[in-house]
Design a protein around this motif. Sequence first.
Motif, PDB file in Angstrom:
ATOM      1  N   THR A 129      71.422 -24.100  48.765  1.00  0.00           N
ATOM      2  CA  THR A 129      70.981 -25.023  47.731  1.00  0.00           C
ATOM      3  C   THR A 129      69.815 -24.374  46.994  1.00  0.00           C
ATOM      4  N   LYS A 161      72.899 -21.238  38.802  1.00  0.00           N
ATOM      5  CA  LYS A 161      73.050 -22.649  39.167  1.00  0.00           C
ATOM      6  C   LYS A 161      72.349 -23.559  38.171  1.00  0.00           C
ATOM      7  N   ILE A 162      71.156 -23.184  37.769  1.00  0.00           N
ATOM      8  CA  ILE A 162      70.400 -23.984  36.815  1.00  0.00           C
ATOM      9  C   ILE A 162      71.095 -23.986  35.458  1.00  0.00           C
ATOM     10  N   THR A 186      74.260 -23.729  34.903  1.00  0.00           N
ATOM     11  CA  THR A 186      75.436 -24.592  35.027  1.00  0.00           C
ATOM     12  C   THR A 186      75.045 -26.054  34.880  1.00  0.00           C
ATOM     13  N   VAL A 187      73.960 -26.450  35.534  1.00  0.00           N
ATOM     14  CA  VAL A 187      73.489 -27.828  35.442  1.00  0.00           C
ATOM     15  C   VAL A 187      73.077 -28.148  34.004  1.00  0.00           C
ATOM     16  N   GLU A 188      72.380 -27.224  33.359  1.00  0.00           N
ATOM     17  CA  GLU A 188      71.957 -27.452  31.971  1.00  0.00           C
ATOM     18  C   GLU A 188      73.163 -27.636  31.057  1.00  0.00           C
ATOM     19  N   LYS A 189      74.200 -26.835  31.254  1.00  0.00           N
ATOM     20  CA  LYS A 189      75.405 -26.961  30.423  1.00  0.00           C
ATOM     21  C   LYS A 189      76.064 -28.318  30.644  1.00  0.00           C
ATOM     22  N   LYS A 190      76.095 -28.774  31.888  1.00  0.00           N
ATOM     23  CA  LYS A 190      76.671 -30.083  32.166  1.00  0.00           C
ATOM     24  C   LYS A 190      75.836 -31.182  31.525  1.00  0.00           C
ATOM     25  N   MET A 191      74.519 -31.036  31.564  1.00  0.00           N
ATOM     26  CA  MET A 191      73.651 -32.042  30.960  1.00  0.00           C
ATOM     27  C   MET A 191      73.860 -32.094  29.450  1.00  0.00           C
ATOM     28  N   GLU A 209      83.116 -32.391  30.844  1.00  0.00           N
ATOM     29  CA  GLU A 209      83.019 -31.106  31.528  1.00  0.00           C
ATOM     30  C   GLU A 209      83.303 -29.976  30.546  1.00  0.00           C
TER      31      GLU A 209
END
Length: 73
Positions: free
Chosen positions: A11, A53-54, A56-61, A72
């Motif tokens: 994580t 990882k960060i 990826t999260v930013e793109k999802k946001m 998605e």
Amino acid sequence: MDGQNKEEQLTLEESFAELDRLVERLEDRDIPLEESFSLYKRGMDLLTSCKEKIDTVEKKMLQITEDGEINEF
């Protein structure tokens, strides 16, 4: 299991904790040069994994619509 798979399984919190341990060890003046290079490489691998990882999260946001729906990518 190669190093990249190991980083992907950690994580973000675990990765940051390991990075803290690596920094503490690298700050030790008695660390052998070869070990410091190895620890530095491990730290850079962890940083790369965390960045991915960060990102990826930013793109999802960014894909959240005005209605609160997540699209998605």
